[in-house]
Design an enzyme around this catalytic site. Structure first.
Site, PDB file in Angstrom:
ATOM      1  N   ASN A 140       0.830  -1.201   0.000  1.00 53.91           N
ATOM      2  CA  ASN A 140       0.000   0.000   0.000  1.00 53.91           C
ATOM      3  C   ASN A 140       0.864   1.250   0.000  1.00 53.91           C
ATOM      4  OD1 ASN A 140      -2.342   1.529   0.073  1.00 53.91           O
ATOM      5  ND2 ASN A 140      -3.242   0.365   1.787  1.00 53.91           N
ATOM      6  N   PHE A 141       0.231   2.390  -0.173  1.00 49.29           N
ATOM      7  CA  PHE A 141       0.897   3.700  -0.093  1.00 49.29           C
ATOM      8  C   PHE A 141       2.041   3.866  -1.088  1.00 49.29           C
ATOM      9  CE2 PHE A 141      -1.898   4.827   3.188  1.00 49.29           C
ATOM     10  CZ  PHE A 141      -1.983   3.789   4.097  1.00 49.29           C
ATOM     11  N   LEU A 142       1.916   3.213  -2.254  1.00 47.20           N
ATOM     12  CA  LEU A 142       2.892   3.440  -3.332  1.00 47.20           C
ATOM     13  C   LEU A 142       2.686   4.864  -3.832  1.00 47.20           C
ATOM     14  CD1 LEU A 142       4.941   2.737  -5.561  1.00 47.20           C
ATOM     15  CD2 LEU A 142       3.033   1.714  -6.841  1.00 47.20           C
ATOM     16  N   THR A 176      -4.698  -3.402  -3.805  1.00 46.80           N
ATOM     17  CA  THR A 176      -5.820  -2.888  -4.596  1.00 46.80           C
ATOM     18  C   THR A 176      -5.354  -1.617  -5.283  1.00 46.80           C
ATOM     19  OG1 THR A 176      -6.629  -1.617  -2.713  1.00 46.80           O
ATOM     20  CG2 THR A 176      -7.608  -3.788  -3.046  1.00 46.80           C
ATOM     21  N   LEU A 392      -6.886  -0.673   3.206  1.00 41.71           N
ATOM     22  CA  LEU A 392      -7.031   0.742   3.576  1.00 41.71           C
ATOM     23  C   LEU A 392      -6.577   1.671   2.444  1.00 41.71           C
ATOM     24  CD1 LEU A 392      -5.579   0.285   7.121  1.00 41.71           C
ATOM     25  CD2 LEU A 392      -8.004   0.461   6.466  1.00 41.71           C
TER      26      LEU A 392
HETATM   27  C1  LIG Z   1       5.788 -11.417  -2.642  1.00 36.06           C
HETATM   28  C2  LIG Z   1       5.664  -9.857  -2.318  1.00 36.06           C
HETATM   29  C3  LIG Z   1       5.255  -8.976  -3.530  1.00 36.06           C
HETATM   30  C4  LIG Z   1       5.098  -7.467  -3.120  1.00 36.06           C
HETATM   31  C5  LIG Z   1       4.738  -6.616  -4.350  1.00 36.06           C
HETATM   32  C6  LIG Z   1       3.324  -6.910  -4.875  1.00 36.06           C
HETATM   33  C7  LIG Z   1       2.948  -5.944  -6.030  1.00 36.06           C
HETATM   34  C8  LIG Z   1       2.615  -4.515  -5.462  1.00 36.06           C
HETATM   35  C9  LIG Z   1       2.281  -3.563  -6.619  1.00 36.06           C
HETATM   36  C10 LIG Z   1       2.049  -2.133  -6.091  1.00 36.06           C
HETATM   37  C11 LIG Z   1       0.705  -1.995  -5.429  1.00 36.06           C
HETATM   38  C12 LIG Z   1       0.471  -0.574  -4.910  1.00 36.06           C
HETATM   39  C13 LIG Z   1      -0.885  -0.509  -4.202  1.00 36.06           C
HETATM   40  C14 LIG Z   1      -1.178   0.862  -3.650  1.00 36.06           C
HETATM   41  O1  LIG Z   1      -0.302   1.574  -3.191  1.00 36.06           O
HETATM   42  C15 LIG Z   1      -2.631   1.386  -3.732  1.00 36.06           C
HETATM   43  S1  LIG Z   1      -2.935   2.008  -5.437  1.00 36.06           S
HETATM   44  C16 LIG Z   1      -2.390   3.697  -5.249  1.00 36.06           C
HETATM   45  C17 LIG Z   1      -1.107   3.944  -6.031  1.00 36.06           C
HETATM   46  N1  LIG Z   1      -0.639   5.302  -5.814  1.00 36.06           N
HETATM   47  C18 LIG Z   1      -1.171   6.359  -6.441  1.00 36.06           C
HETATM   48  O2  LIG Z   1      -2.030   6.240  -7.277  1.00 36.06           O
HETATM   49  C19 LIG Z   1      -0.621   7.703  -6.000  1.00 36.06           C
HETATM   50  C20 LIG Z   1      -0.476   8.677  -7.164  1.00 36.06           C
HETATM   51  N2  LIG Z   1       0.292   8.083  -8.253  1.00 36.06           N
HETATM   52  C21 LIG Z   1       1.641   7.888  -8.135  1.00 36.06           C
HETATM   53  O3  LIG Z   1       2.273   8.165  -7.128  1.00 36.06           O
HETATM   54  C22 LIG Z   1       2.339   7.248  -9.334  1.00 36.06           C
HETATM   55  O4  LIG Z   1       1.535   7.454 -10.476  1.00 36.06           O
HETATM   56  C23 LIG Z   1       2.581   5.733  -9.141  1.00 36.06           C
HETATM   57  C24 LIG Z   1       3.620   5.535  -8.036  1.00 36.06           C
HETATM   58  C25 LIG Z   1       1.291   5.013  -8.789  1.00 36.06           C
HETATM   59  C26 LIG Z   1       3.136   5.155 -10.454  1.00 36.06           C
HETATM   60  O5  LIG Z   1       4.300   5.875 -10.808  1.00 36.06           O
HETATM   61  P1  LIG Z   1       4.411   6.553 -12.257  1.00 36.06           P
HETATM   62  O6  LIG Z   1       5.530   7.529 -12.224  1.00 36.06           O
HETATM   63  O7  LIG Z   1       3.061   7.021 -12.657  1.00 36.06           O
HETATM   64  O8  LIG Z   1       4.775   5.317 -13.257  1.00 36.06           O
HETATM   65  P2  LIG Z   1       6.221   4.719 -13.516  1.00 36.06           P
HETATM   66  O9  LIG Z   1       7.080   4.858 -12.324  1.00 36.06           O
HETATM   67  O10 LIG Z   1       6.737   5.307 -14.794  1.00 36.06           O
HETATM   68  O11 LIG Z   1       5.904   3.157 -13.731  1.00 36.06           O
HETATM   69  C27 LIG Z   1       4.921   2.750 -14.658  1.00 36.06           C
HETATM   70  C28 LIG Z   1       4.610   1.324 -14.321  1.00 36.06           C
HETATM   71  O12 LIG Z   1       3.993   1.283 -13.013  1.00 36.06           O
HETATM   72  C29 LIG Z   1       2.731   0.617 -13.136  1.00 36.06           C
HETATM   73  N3  LIG Z   1       1.784   1.179 -12.182  1.00 36.06           N
HETATM   74  C30 LIG Z   1       1.180   2.381 -12.222  1.00 36.06           C
HETATM   75  N4  LIG Z   1       0.361   2.540 -11.166  1.00 36.06           N
HETATM   76  C31 LIG Z   1       0.465   1.392 -10.426  1.00 36.06           C
HETATM   77  C32 LIG Z   1      -0.141   0.943  -9.209  1.00 36.06           C
HETATM   78  N5  LIG Z   1      -1.036   1.693  -8.546  1.00 36.06           N
HETATM   79  N6  LIG Z   1       0.183  -0.282  -8.739  1.00 36.06           N
HETATM   80  C33 LIG Z   1       1.054  -1.069  -9.422  1.00 36.06           C
HETATM   81  N7  LIG Z   1       1.669  -0.699 -10.587  1.00 36.06           N
HETATM   82  C34 LIG Z   1       1.368   0.523 -11.058  1.00 36.06           C
HETATM   83  C35 LIG Z   1       2.270   0.882 -14.564  1.00 36.06           C
HETATM   84  O13 LIG Z   1       1.309  -0.085 -14.912  1.00 36.06           O
HETATM   85  C36 LIG Z   1       3.611   0.717 -15.300  1.00 36.06           C
HETATM   86  O14 LIG Z   1       3.932  -0.653 -15.408  1.00 36.06           O
HETATM   87  P3  LIG Z   1       3.664  -1.422 -16.829  1.00 36.06           P
HETATM   88  O15 LIG Z   1       4.542  -0.758 -17.847  1.00 36.06           O
HETATM   89  O16 LIG Z   1       3.967  -2.870 -16.582  1.00 36.06           O
HETATM   90  O17 LIG Z   1       2.170  -1.204 -17.097  1.00 36.06           O
HETATM   91  C1  LIG Z   2      -7.842   1.281  -1.067  1.00 32.06           C
HETATM   92  N1  LIG Z   2      -6.514   1.966  -1.029  1.00 32.06           N
HETATM   93  C2  LIG Z   2      -5.464   1.152  -1.684  1.00 32.06           C
HETATM   94  C3  LIG Z   2      -6.535   3.380  -1.459  1.00 32.06           C
HETATM   95  C4  LIG Z   2      -6.837   3.576  -2.906  1.00 32.06           C
HETATM   96  N2  LIG Z   2      -5.920   3.549  -3.883  1.00 32.06           N
HETATM   97  N3  LIG Z   2      -6.548   3.789  -5.084  1.00 32.06           N
HETATM   98  C5  LIG Z   2      -7.883   3.973  -4.870  1.00 32.06           C
HETATM   99  C6  LIG Z   2      -8.963   4.230  -5.719  1.00 32.06           C
HETATM  100  C7  LIG Z   2     -10.240   4.348  -5.162  1.00 32.06           C
HETATM  101  C8  LIG Z   2     -10.439   4.175  -3.770  1.00 32.06           C
HETATM  102  C9  LIG Z   2     -11.779   4.270  -3.162  1.00 32.06           C
HETATM  103  C10 LIG Z   2     -12.221   3.219  -2.350  1.00 32.06           C
HETATM  104  C11 LIG Z   2     -13.462   3.303  -1.751  1.00 32.06           C
HETATM  105  C12 LIG Z   2     -14.247   4.435  -1.973  1.00 32.06           C
HETATM  106  F1  LIG Z   2     -15.459   4.513  -1.430  1.00 32.06           F
HETATM  107  C13 LIG Z   2     -13.800   5.517  -2.775  1.00 32.06           C
HETATM  108  C14 LIG Z   2     -12.556   5.412  -3.374  1.00 32.06           C
HETATM  109  O1  LIG Z   2     -12.029   6.381  -4.189  1.00 32.06           O
HETATM  110  C15 LIG Z   2     -12.927   7.457  -4.551  1.00 32.06           C
HETATM  111  C16 LIG Z   2     -12.173   8.308  -5.558  1.00 32.06           C
HETATM  112  N4  LIG Z   2     -11.133   9.034  -4.836  1.00 32.06           N
HETATM  113  C17 LIG Z   2      -9.841   8.743  -4.932  1.00 32.06           C
HETATM  114  C18 LIG Z   2      -9.204   9.680  -4.132  1.00 32.06           C
HETATM  115  N5  LIG Z   2     -10.141  10.484  -3.566  1.00 32.06           N
HETATM  116  C19 LIG Z   2     -11.349  10.047  -4.003  1.00 32.06           C
HETATM  117  C20 LIG Z   2      -9.373   3.933  -2.926  1.00 32.06           C
HETATM  118  C21 LIG Z   2      -8.107   3.822  -3.489  1.00 32.06           C
END
Ligand SMILES: CCCCCCCCCCCCCC(=O)CSCCNC(=O)CCNC(=O)[C@H](O)C(C)(C)COP(=O)(O)OP(=O)(O)OC[C@H]1O[C@@H](n2cnc3c(N)ncnc32)[C@H](O)[C@@H]1OP(=O)(O)O
Ligand SMILES: CN(C)Cc1n[nH]c2ccc(-c3ccc(F)cc3OCCn3ccnc3)cc12
Length: 392
Positions: A140-142, A176, A392
């Site tokens: 989480n919190f990536l 997620t 979360l």
């Molecule tokens: C056995 C243990 C295993 C542990 C590990 C398990 C796995 C855990 C996985 C992590 C779970 C986290 C869960 C979680 O925290 C909850 S999801 C919330 C993720 N965070 C955000 O959305 C915050 C705002 N965005 C950012 O900070 C950046 O956009 C992030 C950091 C998201 C991507 O940075 P960026 O500068 O925009 O992108 P690049 O560095 O250039 O990299 C692009 C590559 O990253 C792939 N990408 C993009 N978003 C992703 C996401 N949410 N999960 C996984 N992958 C994600 C994308 O598909 C591409 O790969 P591809 O080319 O293959 O498609």
């Molecule tokens: C789960 N946890 C991993 C955080 C997380 N990551 N990515 C997300 C995308 C949707 C939701 C989500 C889950 C439940 C919900 F009722 C509303 C939501 O998002 C509304 C849209 N939004 C996004 C930011 N501010 C408002 C959480 C997440």
């Protein structure tokens, strides 16, 4: 097709889109564990200006750095009007459950300034997938600072947390995301129940319904001042054993669910001010605990609004009913949330939530939340009602 749509994810032991429909692939781990001596002992390489930095969340100054990075750079809604604003207390709660590993709280800093510019976390969890209880990491919190996006930093962060999880002899993970990646095990929708409709409309979260006036809208969402279920009260430490029994019995019906023990229930469900609220129904006659409900507190920053800066949101967490109708129990949770001045009460369509969403005047959200497992194949995607897991 031959084009590489997911250059990183196609290298990972996760369900691949090309495998969809191939029912010959067995359910379970995709790759076997690696001998610990073969797990890379040193951290992955970062661009030369950056360094890894394990973040001690219990250190107030480090917690503040993590809080600030997330406050300014974490998840926004599709219209970039809101951004999650996890509180410092929430982060301490979310990241320090029983048995947590400090080394799984991973930051990236600029070498010269020590500024925190990226973050990713894991916590240990025991998740049951059908009949198998699997030790996993919940990731989480990536977060990568807005100024460092699209530089392929995320794959490095993911590989590094994977390496550190492997070092603890754990080979599966759950996470997620609002984005589609290879390959969701389930895709959920989220719903919102207005508690303060005037503010939600003023900030653009909701829109006035057609043929609806503001006063009619306020009346529509009005709730009683007090809860209605006899024996409804806050959960206390002495309730942990019974709540654990109640919750374990209930979660057994879902295909994927946490395998909570009493220590987990004490951590995740005992009320913590402004972080998690939990209530139960103690039968006034038998004093048996028959029902349980909980929600967590996750405000969102309101971006670019002259009158408001924060949206106070409650998120449905774990709920169990054995005697009280689910509609009545959740309505009591709404009443408490309104009493505590929440603006909105959110819920996913997981577990039995579909049974109360429309009835209790939840409206559909504008996006989806996809559930993923790492290194664990599920033969067919699950319906949200088969999920007993809230991350979360
Ligand atoms: C056995 C243990 C295993 C542990 C590990 C398990 C796995 C855990 C996985 C992590 C779970 C986290 C869960 C979680 O925290 C909850 S999801 C919330 C993720 N965070 C955000 O959305 C915050 C705002 N965005 C950012 O900070 C950046 O956009 C992030 C950091 C998201 C991507 O940075 P960026 O500068 O925009 O992108 P690049 O560095 O250039 O990299 C692009 C590559 O990253 C792939 N990408 C993009 N978003 C992703 C996401 N949410 N999960 C996984 N992958 C994600 C994308 O598909 C591409 O790969 P591809 O080319 O293959 O498609
Ligand atoms: C789960 N946890 C991993 C955080 C997380 N990551 N990515 C997300 C995308 C949707 C939701 C989500 C889950 C439940 C919900 F009722 C509303 C939501 O998002 C509304 C849209 N939004 C996004 C930011 N501010 C408002 C959480 C997440």
């Amino acid at each position: 097709g031959g084009v590489q749509k997911h250059r990183f994810w196609e290298t990972q032991p996760v369900g691949q889109f090309k495998d969809l429909g191939d029912s010959s692939l067995p359910e379970g781990p995709i790759e076997p564990p690696t001998p610990l001596s073969d797990v890379r002992p040193d951290p992955y390489g970062l661009p030369s200006a950056y360094e890894w930095s394990t973040c001690d969340i219990s250190d107030p100054s480090v917690c503040l750095e993590v809080y600030t990075l997330l406050t300014n750079n974490y998840v926004e809604d599709d219209e970039n009007m809101f951004r999650f604003n996890y509180s410092k207390e929430f982060l301490q709660w979310a990241l320090r459950p029983p048995g947590f590993f400090p080394s799984w709280h991973i930051g990236v800093r600029v070498k010269s300034t020590k500024k925190l510019v990226a973050f990713i976390t894991g916590i240990p969890a025991r998740l049951r997938v059908r009949d198998e209880v699997v030790r996993m990491a919940e990731i989480n919190f990536l977060c990568v600072h807005k100024k460092l996006r699209s530089k392929r930093l995320a794959p490095v962060m993911i590989k590094e947390v994977t390496r550190r999880v492997h070092l603890e002899n754990i080979w599966q993970a759950a996470y997620t995301a609002g984005v589609v990646l290879p390959t969701p095990i389930a895709t959920c929708r989220y719903w919102h129940r207005s508690l303060n409709p005037k503010k939600l409309i003023d900030v653009g979260f909701s829109r006035l319904g057609a043929r609806m006036t503001m006063s009619r809208t306020i009346r529509l969402y009005k709730l009683p001042d007090a809860t209605v279920t006899p024996g409804f009260r806050k959960m206390e430490l002495r309730d942990v054993p019974e709540v654990t029994r109640l919750l374990r019995g209930y979660l057994a019906r879902f295909a994927v669910a946490p395998d909570f023990d009493e220590d987990d229930v004490e951590h995740w469900l005992l009320p913590t001010e402004n972080v998690v609220d939990s209530f139960l129904v103690e039968s006034p006659v038998t004093h048996e605990i028959t029902d349980f409900c909980s929600f967590y507190t996750l405000p969102s920053s309101i971006l670019n609004n002259p009158n408001y800066t924060a949206l106070k949101a409650a998120y449905s967490y774990y709920n169990v009913t054995t005697k009280t109708p689910l509609l009545q129990l959740i309505n009591d949770a709404l009443i408490v949330a309104k009493q505590k001045d929440y603006d909105v009460f959110n819920a996913l369509d997981v577990m039995e939530n579909e049974g109360f969403l429309k009835e209790l005047k939840f409206g559909p959200g504008d996006g989806q939340l996809h559930y993923y497992l790492y290194n664990y194949r599920i033969r067919n995607a699950l319906h949200p009602s088969e999920l007993g897991l809230v991350l979360l």
